[in-house]
Design a protein around this motif. Structure first.
Motif, PDB file in Angstrom:
ATOM      1  N   UNK A 118      -6.429  20.431  14.852  1.00 39.63           N
ATOM      2  CA  UNK A 118      -4.979  20.585  14.714  1.00 39.63           C
ATOM      3  C   UNK A 118      -4.581  20.788  13.258  1.00 39.63           C
ATOM      4  N   UNK A 119      -5.348  20.225  12.342  1.00 39.85           N
ATOM      5  CA  UNK A 119      -5.040  20.294  10.911  1.00 39.85           C
ATOM      6  C   UNK A 119      -6.208  20.948  10.180  1.00 39.85           C
ATOM      7  N   UNK A 120      -5.978  22.059   9.485  1.00 43.71           N
ATOM      8  CA  UNK A 120      -7.057  22.725   8.753  1.00 43.71           C
ATOM      9  C   UNK A 120      -7.756  21.807   7.744  1.00 43.71           C
ATOM     10  N   UNK A 121      -7.058  20.797   7.253  1.00 46.30           N
ATOM     11  CA  UNK A 121      -7.679  19.879   6.291  1.00 46.30           C
ATOM     12  C   UNK A 121      -8.780  19.037   6.927  1.00 46.30           C
ATOM     13  N   UNK A 122      -8.840  19.020   8.282  1.00 45.68           N
ATOM     14  CA  UNK A 122      -9.862  18.240   8.983  1.00 45.68           C
ATOM     15  C   UNK A 122     -11.126  19.046   9.270  1.00 45.68           C
ATOM     16  N   UNK A 123     -11.129  20.324   8.916  1.00 46.65           N
ATOM     17  CA  UNK A 123     -12.298  21.160   9.208  1.00 46.65           C
ATOM     18  C   UNK A 123     -13.534  20.581   8.516  1.00 46.65           C
ATOM     19  N   UNK A 124     -14.563  20.298   9.322  1.00 45.77           N
ATOM     20  CA  UNK A 124     -15.782  19.703   8.765  1.00 45.77           C
ATOM     21  C   UNK A 124     -17.037  20.484   9.143  1.00 45.77           C
ATOM     22  N   UNK A 125     -16.855  21.736   9.504  1.00 42.79           N
ATOM     23  CA  UNK A 125     -17.968  22.602   9.876  1.00 42.79           C
ATOM     24  C   UNK A 125     -17.436  23.989  10.171  1.00 42.79           C
ATOM     25  N   UNK A 126     -18.294  24.922  10.563  1.00 40.36           N
ATOM     26  CA  UNK A 126     -17.821  26.284  10.830  1.00 40.36           C
ATOM     27  C   UNK A 126     -16.834  26.331  11.991  1.00 40.36           C
ATOM     28  N   UNK A 127     -15.766  27.104  11.815  1.00 41.82           N
ATOM     29  CA  UNK A 127     -14.752  27.269  12.854  1.00 41.82           C
ATOM     30  C   UNK A 127     -14.457  28.749  13.048  1.00 41.82           C
ATOM     31  N   UNK A 128     -13.919  29.070  14.216  1.00 44.98           N
ATOM     32  CA  UNK A 128     -13.398  30.409  14.462  1.00 44.98           C
ATOM     33  C   UNK A 128     -11.907  30.267  14.731  1.00 44.98           C
ATOM     34  N   UNK A 129     -11.101  31.087  14.089  1.00 42.04           N
ATOM     35  CA  UNK A 129      -9.641  30.997  14.177  1.00 42.04           C
ATOM     36  C   UNK A 129      -9.143  32.171  15.008  1.00 42.04           C
ATOM     37  N   UNK A 130      -8.325  31.848  16.029  1.00 38.65           N
ATOM     38  CA  UNK A 130      -7.879  32.857  16.987  1.00 38.65           C
ATOM     39  C   UNK A 130      -6.361  32.863  17.096  1.00 38.65           C
ATOM     40  N   UNK A 131      -5.726  34.016  16.894  1.00 40.12           N
ATOM     41  CA  UNK A 131      -4.287  34.123  17.173  1.00 40.12           C
ATOM     42  C   UNK A 131      -4.041  33.965  18.672  1.00 40.12           C
ATOM     43  N   UNK A 132      -2.846  33.555  19.055  1.00 41.64           N
ATOM     44  CA  UNK A 132      -2.507  33.425  20.467  1.00 41.64           C
ATOM     45  C   UNK A 132      -2.356  34.808  21.092  1.00 41.64           C
ATOM     46  N   UNK A 133      -2.591  34.855  22.407  1.00 40.40           N
ATOM     47  CA  UNK A 133      -2.370  36.086  23.152  1.00 40.40           C
ATOM     48  C   UNK A 133      -3.628  36.902  23.313  1.00 40.40           C
TER      49      UNK A 133
END
Length: 331
Positions: A118-133
């Motif tokens: 929910x919070x980008x500051x909590x990212x602790x590993x690789x993530x993929x970011x997806x726009x809605x839709x």
């Protein structure tokens, strides 16, 4: 009754399948593609210019088969207000287009899902970011930490935490991408596994052809826009995992939104431990079914003649018409 669809995405397959089942067909969309559907691949008996020519479609007694392009182009609100009969449950659209609702649906189905931040500051590993839709992978990006996220999110117009409602930040699960395609019949209440594909994405797949040392020097930004689809046949020992996931999704949809029927796709990966991790659902026909216009190994095991997902939709419409049950499958 005539079968109509927006002239993009998987329209060739849908219209071809409808003609195989004896329906007249309608394509509608941009003028430039008219000849694609009437000359080069003559699958449309009628072509109407326009994003959604409602009056003409009503006059022709059309039933619309939705695709990802159609919903993305018109938007969920307009689709919900359409007067032309629509194959499927429109209530599903808001659950699919809102990633929070979508996750609630998949969690209720008991599927293994990636962690969501929910919070980008909590990212602790690789993530993929997806726009809605439904955007065919457009705008997706990878990030390794909070700073990397904010730097890349700017290209989506996300500059502060108020803009986070436009995207979902998912754990990046390493595995083989797998996209099983299902069909659930409301008439006989049976789930069918139609086919499986993986996507060819630009430039994510192209980057893999560049040696790692040169990738670092070029500082390429990964993009996941889909440009094509590749057929897959799964190990037989994995098929029940995929089928049971589909059954649970259908059951959860009945409890949450009045049901899911017709074609849908679970998008996920198989990890090295052979665990099927699902990251989203497409609740209509997907372009990954297009390699199977003459059927797949799975549809051949069930039918003695070629059945694409497009034709399976038409078979359902034909059955409902003959049994006077169209009201059960159209909204």
């Amino acid at each position: 009754m005539r079968v109509a669809t927006y002239a993009s995405h998987s329209a060739l397959q849908i219209l071809r399948g409808a003609k195989q089942e004896g329906f007249e067909t309608i394509a509608f969309g941009k003028a430039r593609v008219r000849l694609l559907y009437t000359k080069y691949f003559p699958v449309a008996d009628y072509f109407i210019e326009g994003a959604y020519p409602e009056e003409e479609l009503l006059e022709l007694d059309a039933v619309i088969v939705p695709t990802g392009s159609f919903v993305a182009h018109l938007g969920v609100e307009l689709v919900e207000k359409m007067r032309v009969p629509y194959y499927g449950n429109k209530e599903v659209l808001k659950w699919e287009s809102d990633r929070s609702l979508e996750r609630r649906w998949l969690e209720k189905a008991g599927l293994r899902l990636p962690k969501v931040y929910e919070d980008p500051d909590d990212i602790d590993g690789p993530v993929i970011v997806k726009p809605f839709g439904a955007g065919g992978g457009r705008g997706y990006f990878l990030a390794k930490n909070s700073g990397d996220f904010w730097r890349k999110a700017e290209r989506l117009g996300v500059r502060d935490k108020e803009g986070l409602d436009r995207v979902q930040i998912q754990e990046y699960v390493v595995g083989v991408p797998v996209y099983p395609h299902y069909f659930y019949s409301k008439l006989n209440r049976e789930l069918e596994l139609m086919s499986v594909d993986r996507r060819y994405e630009s430039n994510a797949d192209a980057i893999g052809r560049i040696p790692a040392k040169e990738q670092l020097g070029l500082e390429l930004e990964t993009n996941y826009t889909v440009v094509g689809n590749i057929p897959i046949v799964l190990r037989e020992s994995l098929l029940m995992d995929v089928i049971e996931a589909g059954e649970r999704v259908v059951k959860a949809a009945e409890e949450l939104m009045g049901g899911l029927w017709g074609p849908f796709c679970l998008e996920g990966v198989f990890t090295e431990d052979m665990e099927f991790v699902v990251f989203e659902i497409s609740a209509r026909i997907v372009a990954g079914t297009n390699p199977f216009v003459n059927g797949s190994p799975y549809s051949w095991l069930r039918y003695d003649y070629p059945v694409s997902t497009g034709r399976r939709i038409a078979m359902e419409l034909r059955g409902a018409l003959e049994e006077d049950r169209l009201g059960e499958i159209l909204t």
